[in-house]
Motif scaffolding. Structure first.
Motif, PDB file in Angstrom:
ATOM      1  N   ARG A 170     -13.273  -1.168   6.009  1.00  0.00           N
ATOM      2  CA  ARG A 170     -12.512  -1.030   4.765  1.00  0.00           C
ATOM      3  C   ARG A 170     -11.265  -1.908   4.762  1.00  0.00           C
ATOM      4  O   ARG A 170     -10.908  -2.490   3.748  1.00  0.00           O
ATOM      5  CB  ARG A 170     -12.166   0.433   4.522  1.00  0.00           C
ATOM      6  N   GLU A 193      -1.720  -6.318   3.073  1.00  0.00           N
ATOM      7  CA  GLU A 193      -2.100  -4.917   2.848  1.00  0.00           C
ATOM      8  C   GLU A 193      -2.465  -4.235   4.165  1.00  0.00           C
ATOM      9  O   GLU A 193      -2.168  -3.052   4.362  1.00  0.00           O
ATOM     10  CB  GLU A 193      -3.260  -4.838   1.859  1.00  0.00           C
ATOM     11  N   GLU A 241     -11.921   8.068   3.265  1.00  0.00           N
ATOM     12  CA  GLU A 241     -13.196   7.370   3.071  1.00  0.00           C
ATOM     13  C   GLU A 241     -13.854   7.063   4.411  1.00  0.00           C
ATOM     14  O   GLU A 241     -15.064   7.234   4.568  1.00  0.00           O
ATOM     15  CB  GLU A 241     -12.983   6.073   2.292  1.00  0.00           C
ATOM     16  N   PHE A 282      -0.784  -0.944   5.773  1.00  0.00           N
ATOM     17  CA  PHE A 282      -1.536   0.178   6.335  1.00  0.00           C
ATOM     18  C   PHE A 282      -1.038   0.481   7.749  1.00  0.00           C
ATOM     19  O   PHE A 282      -0.823   1.642   8.107  1.00  0.00           O
ATOM     20  CB  PHE A 282      -3.041  -0.120   6.349  1.00  0.00           C
ATOM     21  N   GLN A 341      -6.333   7.597   1.204  1.00  0.00           N
ATOM     22  CA  GLN A 341      -7.657   7.366   0.640  1.00  0.00           C
ATOM     23  C   GLN A 341      -8.528   6.582   1.628  1.00  0.00           C
ATOM     24  O   GLN A 341      -9.695   6.925   1.833  1.00  0.00           O
ATOM     25  CB  GLN A 341      -7.547   6.613  -0.686  1.00  0.00           C
ATOM     26  N   LEU A 342      -7.978   5.551   2.249  1.00  0.00           N
ATOM     27  CA  LEU A 342      -8.734   4.787   3.243  1.00  0.00           C
ATOM     28  C   LEU A 342      -9.118   5.658   4.441  1.00  0.00           C
ATOM     29  O   LEU A 342     -10.244   5.588   4.931  1.00  0.00           O
ATOM     30  CB  LEU A 342      -7.925   3.581   3.714  1.00  0.00           C
ATOM     31  N   THR A 392      -0.723   7.221  -1.048  1.00  0.00           N
ATOM     32  CA  THR A 392      -2.019   7.655  -1.585  1.00  0.00           C
ATOM     33  C   THR A 392      -3.127   6.705  -1.148  1.00  0.00           C
ATOM     34  O   THR A 392      -4.207   7.145  -0.739  1.00  0.00           O
ATOM     35  CB  THR A 392      -1.958   7.748  -3.127  1.00  0.00           C
ATOM     36  N   GLY A 393      -2.872   5.402  -1.219  1.00  0.00           N
ATOM     37  CA  GLY A 393      -3.857   4.418  -0.787  1.00  0.00           C
ATOM     38  C   GLY A 393      -4.164   4.532   0.699  1.00  0.00           C
ATOM     39  O   GLY A 393      -5.318   4.388   1.120  1.00  0.00           O
ATOM     40  N   LEU A 396      -9.189  -5.919   2.486  1.00  0.00           N
ATOM     41  CA  LEU A 396      -7.820  -6.048   2.008  1.00  0.00           C
ATOM     42  C   LEU A 396      -7.229  -7.396   2.418  1.00  0.00           C
ATOM     43  O   LEU A 396      -7.809  -8.129   3.219  1.00  0.00           O
ATOM     44  CB  LEU A 396      -6.963  -4.923   2.594  1.00  0.00           C
ATOM     45  N   MET A 419       0.850  -1.175   0.000  1.00  0.00           N
ATOM     46  CA  MET A 419       0.000   0.000   0.000  1.00  0.00           C
ATOM     47  C   MET A 419       0.892   1.233   0.000  1.00  0.00           C
ATOM     48  O   MET A 419       1.785   1.351   0.833  1.00  0.00           O
ATOM     49  CB  MET A 419      -0.896   0.004   1.235  1.00  0.00           C
ATOM     50  N   ASP A 420       0.609   2.130  -0.921  1.00  0.00           N
ATOM     51  CA  ASP A 420       1.383   3.362  -0.972  1.00  0.00           C
ATOM     52  C   ASP A 420       0.707   4.455  -0.146  1.00  0.00           C
ATOM     53  O   ASP A 420      -0.376   4.260   0.422  1.00  0.00           O
ATOM     54  CB  ASP A 420       1.604   3.804  -2.418  1.00  0.00           C
ATOM     55  N   GLN A 440       2.181   2.312   7.665  1.00  0.00           N
ATOM     56  CA  GLN A 440       1.961   3.703   7.241  1.00  0.00           C
ATOM     57  C   GLN A 440       1.407   4.525   8.419  1.00  0.00           C
ATOM     58  O   GLN A 440       1.838   5.652   8.663  1.00  0.00           O
ATOM     59  CB  GLN A 440       0.982   3.760   6.065  1.00  0.00           C
TER      60      GLN A 440
END
Length: 171
Positions: free
Chosen positions: A31, A39, A12, A43, A8-9, A4-5, A35, A1-2, A46
């Motif tokens: 959400r 993933e 959302e 997250f 985005q989560l 941006t991803g 995955l 997961m980058d 991150q």
């Protein structure tokens, strides 16, 4: 997961929860359950990287002002909340904590600044997906926040460091 991803989560989930931190944590878990376990681990990494990046004296002082006090645990929950506000608010606050006056102009200490459960969303999702606890990410919090300490209760010093926040929330 980058990156941006990741954001985005977070966005959302915040939008689905209409800003309620507890509901945002639930929406994020929902959400994350879509995955793969790998993933979810990405997250979590991150999230942890941002959590550590926000461990600064300057941001802690801003949290102390906004919340009328912030213990170590309280600051942890504030950092989770800050991540939950999205990339622009997070980056702006880490760069310049006094900018929170403009970034979250409708801050309400009764409703905002505490999102402890958001910090556990990846743990919960991973455990529900695998039946196992989230593995150790190998990230350790530093023994002290980054930056030069000052007395958060010193009104003159706080007002000088955070003039915009002081104007809105100082006493």
């Amino acid at each position: 997961m980058d990156e941006t991803g990741f954001w985005q989560l977070v966005d959302e989930a915040r939008e689905a929860a209409a800003g309620d931190p507890d509901e945002q944590a639930e929406a994020l878990v929902d959400r994350l359950l879509r995955l793969t376990p790998d993933e979810v681990l990405d997250f979590a990494r991150q999230f942890e990287a941002r959590f550590q990046r926000a461990y600064t004296v300057e941001l802690w002082g801003a949290a102390h002002l906004l919340l009328d006090g912030a213990s170590e645990d309280g600051f942890d929950y504030f950092r989770c909340w800050l991540i939950g506000q999205g990339r622009d608010v997070f980056e702006g606050a880490v760069h310049e904590p006094d900018a929170l006056a403009e970034l979250v102009p409708d801050f309400d200490e009764e409703e905002d600044g505490d999102a402890e459960e958001l910090g556990y969303a990846a743990d919960e999702a991973y455990e529900r997906l695998t039946g196992l606890p989230l593995p150790d990410l190998g990230v350790r919090q530093p023994s002290a926040a980054y930056g030069v300490w000052f007395d958060f209760s010193d009104k003159a010093q706080t007002a000088a460091r955070y003039p915009r926040l002081w104007e809105l929330y100082g006493d």
